[in-house]
Each structure stands twice: as C-alpha cells, then as structure tokens.
Design an enzyme around this catalytic site. Structure first.
Site, mmCIF file in Angstrom:
data_model
loop_
_atom_site.group_PDB
_atom_site.id
_atom_site.type_symbol
_atom_site.label_atom_id
_atom_site.label_comp_id
_atom_site.label_asym_id
_atom_site.label_seq_id
_atom_site.Cartn_x
_atom_site.Cartn_y
_atom_site.Cartn_z
ATOM 1 C CG ASP B 13 -2.058 0.827 1.015
ATOM 2 O OD1 ASP B 13 -2.226 1.667 0.145
ATOM 3 O OD2 ASP B 13 -3.009 0.631 2.012
ATOM 4 C CD GLU B 108 -5.457 -1.540 -1.053
ATOM 5 O OE1 GLU B 108 -6.080 -0.629 -1.351
ATOM 6 O OE2 GLU B 108 -5.988 -2.384 -0.244
#
Lengths: 377, 481
Positions: B13, B108
C-alpha cells in the site's frame, strides 16, 4: 335484432374476429365484439384502434340490427356450443343466445360508444394466400422485438409492379422475400411498414382463402393496410418512421466462398453444438476441404465440436454466429439444401439461400443475411 | 487451495499516494499539509498527506470540511496521469517478485510470492524481500510504500496497515489469531458499517468476539453466504487466492455535479460522453456487454437505476449512447440531477456485429462496403471524450492552448457542469521563459504559478494574466498517460 347461424360458421367467425381483441382494453367497449345483421348477412367486427377485423357470413336474418357484447365471452361460448343452429335475439340491454336446449343471456355494451371501424383502403392487387403466408413467415423470423426500436418490429412491404418484396431485420439479420402478384395497375408502386406480429397473424389466417386482396393505403388514408379474403377483412395501422434506408446494399456484392450443405443435418448439428453455447454465445463455423466443422464453448467452459460434409467452393473461411440467428434462417428456407455465401472476410455477413440440390443455384426469391460475431480483444 | 504455511501473501500500500506524488513534484509542499480531491462545492478528499491527517482530514471527507479543519493546506485537483505513471513503475517492481500480482487500485496490490522464484519463504526471508521491495520502490519513484506479509490476504492487509507509514510487518505463521482477534470486526473483508452495526447489537466488537459465535448463529444473522464466509475469516481461515485476473463484472463511468442539472440537452450530452468513455474502456479491456445501465441521483439523493439488455453484446459507443439516452428519457429529470452514471454489464469477450451501424455512418453514396469493420460506428470525431478525463474523481477539465479549438464542445460541457477555471490548482504548466511549474491558484483573470519541479529546490511564485500566451499546459499535464 334476430338471426340464426350454423354453429361452425359462428365459431369460426367469432374466433377470427375475437383473436385481436385487447386483453386489457383502454376503453371498456373495445373488449366488445360488434354484431351487425342485415339482408341475409351477419357481420362480426373487432377494433382496438390498431387492428380491425371484420368477417361477414351468410345467415337467416329475421330482424336486422346491431349489438355489442363481450368478445371473449362470446368466443368461449361459441367454441363450446353443440353442433346445432344458433339463434341470436337482442333487445336494447341484452342478447340471448340459444342453441339446442342451451341458453345464454349476455349483457350488451353501449354500441353507440364503439368507434367506427376504418374503411378497407381501396385494393392494390391480389396475391395467392398460401404464398403470401409463407413469405410473411419467412421474413418475420428476422423482425425485431425491441419496442425501443419500433420501426424494426415491422415487416416492410414494397410493391413494384408485379413484384412484392417483403423485408424484416432486427439489425443482426435481415430477411428478404420477393413474390409475384397481380396488381390492379401494372405500374403500381408503394411501400408500407406493417407490425410484424399483426401481419403474420393476418396472413396465416387468410392463407386458406385462396386469393388475398392487399390494400395499401390509397389516396384517402396512408396510414393503413388492409387484407381481405374469404369474407374476412382486416386492417392494421402502419408503423411511422423510416425503415433501413437502402437495405439492398447490405447484401454483399462479391462472393468469395460458397458452401452447399444439406439443411436437416446442419440444423441438427448446430442445435447439438449449441447446447454448450450459453447465453447466446457463438457457434463457430470453419468451412473448407469438403467439410464444415462446428464448435462452441471455450476456455474452462463446456465445449463441443462436430464435423459434417459440405461442398465448399472457394477459399476456406472461419466465422461465428449466434446459433439462434443461424437456425432461424436455415429453418425458414423450406428447401432440402442451403447455399451459404461469404465474402473474403469473416467480418461480413453470410447470405443464406435455399437450393433444391447440391448442384443447384439459388433463386433470389428468399435471402437471409446474418451478421457474424467478432471476438473483442 | 489449501491454507498456506508460509507468509507468502504480500500486500503493498503506497503511503498517502496522490499527496506523496504531489509533494515529490512540488518541493515547496514537502513537509506541508497537502489535500488532493475534488475542489468544487461538492468535492470530496481523495488523499490527504500525513501532515494534513494530523488536522483530522481523512479520505472521502467533504472538501468543505477539510478546508475548515486544515485551512492552510495546499488544495490540489490531482494529476491522474502522473499517478498512473508512478503506479505503473510500482506494479513493474511487484512483477519482478512474482507473476501473480493482483492490483486493487493505483496504489494497492497483493502479490503471491509462492508463485515467484523464491526458494525460502520463511518469515525472515519474506522480511528481506519486503524491505528490498520498499527500497526499490522508493529509489524508483521517491514515494514510500508500506508492506505487509502473512499467510492470507486478510492478514497481509492488516499487516500493511500496521506497517504504515513507510514500514514493513510480517505476521509470523502461527500468530495469526493473536493478531486478528483483538482487532475490530471492521478489518475483515465484507464487514462494512451495516454488518458491524448488526453484530455490535449482540455485543460483538472484535474479531475474537465474532469467533465465539457459531457458524449457525452467524448465518442466521447475516444470511447464508455472508455468515459462512465471516465465520471462516474470524477463525483465520482465508485461503482466497491472489488472482491477477480480477474478472470485472461491469464497466461504468459516473460523475457528480457541482450543481443540480435540469437542462435536457446538457444531460443528453453528458450521457453521450459517458457512453463513449465506457466504450473506450470496454475496448481497452477487450470486453463487450449486453446490459446498459443508467444511474441517476436526483436533487433529493434518490438514486434511480434503469437498464436495458440487448440480444447480443456490443462495444460500440453509439449503441451504448443510444440506449443510455433512451433510459434517460424514462427518468423525470425536471427537478435536477446531481449524479449521472453509465455502465455496461453482462460482459463477454465477443461482439455481435450490427448490420445497421455501418449504414447509419457511411456516406449514402458508398454502396460497396456493407457492414465491414465493427470499428465503423465506435469512434466518431464528434463523440470523442476530452482527453483522458476520468469523471467521478473530481478531476478538472483540461485547459490550455493548442487543444482548445478541438475540444470546444467538451469544454462547454465542463464549464456548464463544474463552472471551473481552466487553470486548476496543482496542474502542470510550462512558461516559455520561466520553464515548468504548477498552478498555485487562479481567479479574477489571473493565474499564479510556482516554478519548481521534483528536481529543483522550492521555486519562486509568479502571477500572469490567465490568457498569457507564454503560459501553456503541457500535453501530459493533468490527465493523459
């Protein structure tokens, strides 16, 4: 009003007029069937502002008059009566039907509120009823059912002298049939777009009538078509709007590959292979080397393939179709063999025509054109 | 698929991604609060930098609230071209670890290390892989990434959350339940506010609480599929595979407007433009679809959805447009529309050719080419969408010099919609004399530009007339890839 009819004559006439009655009428009187008795003739009529039907039969009219009664109820009753003469007598508020010892009393609807039926436009010519019904059925398979594209739900009738050309398309296939007929004038021309469902029904029920009179508009009212035969008259509104402009050019002019195949075995193969073609996914066809290979399904899904003999002239070609579009065309041909012609690219439509033998050349009478599918990548 | 014994599922992330890219490219903003999102009256925050989060600014917060919480932040409209470019570099780095990468968004992704060439996937080895990845990403893009690794997707994601910002957490195999059970039920996939509310009424707050309930009780409470899956997840059973092919079920585009729209012609133009955009995305992903859906949110937030299904799938813009506009006609738009969306579902990988699309578009004089290429009806000059604009993200319209004429119609739509200035805060510009910089602010016929780039120290601010011919938006500015 008082008259007497044979049971079978009554049942036929009522069944035919009542078939177009609206199931949910916008106005209550439109659920009614109108009876007119005069001079040895009894006439039954129905109308829903779109389609009208009228049939006249001979009967013993004792007392002329008019009445409007529930069409659905009358049709149910007429169908169930014993094979004996049927007597109708009416006063202002009810109609009494007597047949043998059976007796029905029906409440009348206010006939003065019933709309006037459109006049049958003046005749344009006559056509053999069986031929016409067959032709209408052949093109109707390609008519659209999408009410968002109303013009494509119609069958286009084009008159050019002694030739009537019928056409229908739902944008994915196009069916065209030419027939000859007897126009009232040799230089007659005209075009009408008729709701396909109505025309199929009308043509089918008039098929046994021998010659059918076609009435396309005329000077007075351009928005109607009339069909008449065997004492039955029907009119239908036409569809407004333009159909496919210049549709003839959709047929490819150049042919690269022609395949001739026996229809019954091809239809069976397509149906079998299509069993694994979910949700209208395509059936793939590869023509070449004296055979046609059919395949459906791909990847991790169920798959099927089958080969059958085909006489292939020209370079091999591989393409794919919605199986139901293919079947509709093949089953409409009415001949033992099919003539399929392709251009040099699988992106262009196939033209399907009927032939009587593997050596035969197609007549231009009926042509069915189907668009292929393309893999999007 | 059996449960994994190694922490081979990696979740990456990027930290405050959009804001981080802005701070990289705008040296004067480094260390300062930066908020990227829709700048119009109804905009929402896409990303807030960590400096801005200290003021309580969060993603999805109305921009008006963000402005009052953190009035001194830099409010930027976002440069999606730049974000996509960085994202691509990051995804390339992930692909060096394993062929099995599942991107969840621009910032992500999951990686299945077991599918790559790694001999040792012990916690220690995975920690090494993760640290190398983080440093490679930082070296290549200057943005920081947080990485989590565990034996399942749920726990890998929890791990990366714990690692934030700029960290790495590997959950040792065998300790999963120790990590999972004290956490809020909201960490489980599929648990949103509604489900959380429901179980909270039974006194269930943590995943551990949830694990004390029987599967039977959960199914009763939440329904068959949801209850069963949550019961498994709460006990740490999560064998969901990392899948590089996320089968999309629909492709859609939507946009929220700054003010309610009632004008039918404008709504139609908008629907047409969205349909073209959907068709482009269908083509880009090699898809076609049978069902066209129009979504409309009325002035009172009533959301309507209308759809129509074709006999065969299409990817043609004009067809999608035609159906979407017909669906629009079925909706009473007279009281105003605040959101419109066009989508296509029932996806296939093939297209039913249409006999008529070519007839409609061809010159009447041309009679040789019958139906030919399916592309004929798909892209028409008049229907083209402005640049790479992504409606729905509060992204600004494209302004600038050379492209103006060709896009006049689109800009008119944008002007009517968003009432924006062509110079949008944050966008890249080039001045013939001062070189590259970015729009600091604009209004009253003037535009203020700060001249700096990722490779310069903080630069000076200068103000120009908004129509200064020396000032231009480079082609790659706000939007394009």
């Amino acid at each position: 009003m008082k008259f007497r009819l044979e049971r079978d004559v009554l049942a036929d006439a009522v069944a035919w007029t009542a078939r177009t009655l609206p199931s949910r009428p916008t106005v209550p009187v439109l659920a009614g069937l109108r009876l007119d008795a005069s001079d040895g003739t009894v006439t039954f009529s129905s109308f829903d502002y779109e389609v009208s039907g009228r049939v006249s039969v001979e009967g013993e009219v004792a007392d002329p008059g008019t009445a409007l009664i529930s069409g659905k109820l009358l049709a149910d009753i007429a169908r169930s009566l014993p094979a004996k003469p049927v007597e109708f007598s009416a006063d202002s508020s009810k109609v009494v039907i007597t047949c043998g010892s059976a007796r029905f009393t029906l409440v009348t609807l206010p006939v003065e509120e019933y709309p006037e039926l459109p006049q049958l436009p003046s005749a344009s010519g006559t056509v053999d009823g069986t031929t016409f019904a067959e032709a209408v059925g052949q093109v109707a398979v390609a008519a659209g059912r999408d009410d968002m594209l109303p013009t494509l739900t119609g069958i286009r009738i084009e008159i050019d002298g002694e030739t009537v050309t019928l056409g229908a398309t739902d944008r994915y296939r196009l069916a065209v049939r030419e027939i000859t007929w007897n126009p009232v004038r040799p230089d007659l021309t005209g075009v009408a777009l008729v709701p396909a469902r109505t025309l199929v029904d009308a043509a089918k029920t008039l098929a046994s009538a021998g010659d059918v009179t076609l009435a396309l508009g005329g000077e007075s009212d351009d928005s109607l078509i009339g069909l008449a035969g065997g004492g039955r008259h029907t009119t239908s509104r036409l569809i407004d709007g333009e159909w496919v402009p210049n549709y003839r050019r959709l047929f490819p002019t150049e042919i690269a590959t022609v395949a001739r195949i026996e229809i019954d075995s091809l239809v069976d193969s397509v149906k079998r292979v299509a069993l694994v073609a979910e949700r209208n996914t395509p059936v793939r066809l590869a023509f070449g080397d004296g055979q046609l290979v059919l395949e459906a399904g791909s990847g991790e899904d169920a798959q099927a393939s089958e080969a059958l003999p085909a006489q292939v002239d020209g370079p091999g070609i591989a393409t794919g179709f919605n199986p139901s579009y293919l079947l509709d065309g093949l089953q409409a041909l009415g001949t033992p063999f099919v003539h399929m012609s392709f251009t040099d690219t699988p992106m262009k439509p196939v033209v399907i025509q009927g032939i009587d033998s593997l050596e035969g050349e197609p007549s231009s009478g009926y042509r069915y054109l189907a668009m292929p599918i393309r893999l999007s990548s | 698929m059996t449960a994994r014994t190694d922490p081979s599922v990696l979740h990456l992330d990027l930290d405050a991604f959009f804001a981080a890219v802005e701070q990289r490219d705008k040296p004067s903003l480094r260390g300062r609060p930066v908020i990227v999102g829709g700048l119009g009256p109804r905009g929402v925050v896409s990303t807030a930098s960590y400096e801005a989060r200290d003021f309580g600014v969060r993603s999805a917060m109305p921009m008006s609230e963000a402005r009052s919480r953190c009035p001194n932040a830099a409010f930027l409209a976002g440069r999606f071209g730049a974000y996509r470019a960085v994202s691509r570099t990051v995804m390339e780095q992930l692909h060096t670890l394993s062929p099995l990468v599942e991107p969840l968004s621009l910032d992500e992704a999951f990686v299945d290390l077991a599918a790559g060439e790694h001999d040792d996937l012990s916690a220690t080895a995975v920690r090494g892989i993760g640290e190398r990845l983080r440093s490679n990403i930082h070296a290549a893009t200057s943005v920081t990434a947080s990485v989590g690794a565990a034996t399942s997707k749920t726990l890998a994601k929890i791990a990366s959350e714990k690692a934030k910002p700029d960290g790495l957490v590997v959950i040792e195999p065998g300790t999963e339940l120790d990590v999972l059970h004290p956490m809020s039920v909201r960490v489980l996939p599929g648990v949103g506010p509604a489900t959380a509310d429901r179980v909270a009424r039974l006194g269930i707050k943590t995943v551990g609480d949830l694990a004390t309930m029987s599967e039977h009780e959960l199914v009763d409470l939440l329904g068959e599929a949801h209850g069963r899956s949550l019961s498994r997840l709460a006990r740490g059973y999560d064998d969901r595979p990392v899948s590089s092919e996320r089968a999309s079920k629909s492709i859609s585009v939507e946009d929220t407007f700054d003010h309610d729209i009632t004008e039918p012609a404008l709504l139609t133009a908008l629907v047409n433009r969205m349909a073209s955009k959907v068709a482009e995305r269908l083509a880009a992903s090699g898809h076609s679809g049978r069902t066209v859906t129009l979504k409309a949110r009325l002035h009172d937030f009533t959301t309507l959805s209308r759809s129509v299904t074709l006999p065969g799938p299409t990817d043609a813009a004009r067809e999608i447009s035609r159906l979407a506009v017909q669906l629009l006609d079925e909706i009473d738009t007279s009281s105003g529309i605040r959101l419109l969306g066009v989508g296509v579902s029932g996806l296939s990988d093939w297209v039913q050719h249409d006999l008529l699309s070519s007839v409609d578009t061809d010159d009447a004089g041309r009679s040789d080419d019958v139906s030919g290429n399916g592309e004929a009806g798909e892209r028409e000059p008049g229907e083209h969408v402005a640049g790479e604009r992504r409606p729905g993200v509060g992204e600004p319209g494209v302004g600038g010099s050379g492209e103006r004429g060709a896009r006049e119609r689109d800009i008119d739509i944008d002007a009517a919609l968003h009432r924006q200035h062509p110079w949008v805060p944050g966008m890249d510009v080039v001045h013939t004399q001062y070189g590259p910089g970015w729009v600091w602010g604009s209004g009253l016929g003037r535009v203020t530009v700060r001249f700096e780039t990722a490779d310069t120290p903080p630069g000076p601010v200068r103000t120009f007339a908004a129509d200064d011919p020396d000032l231009a938006a480079p082609d790659n500015s706000t939007t394009s890839e």
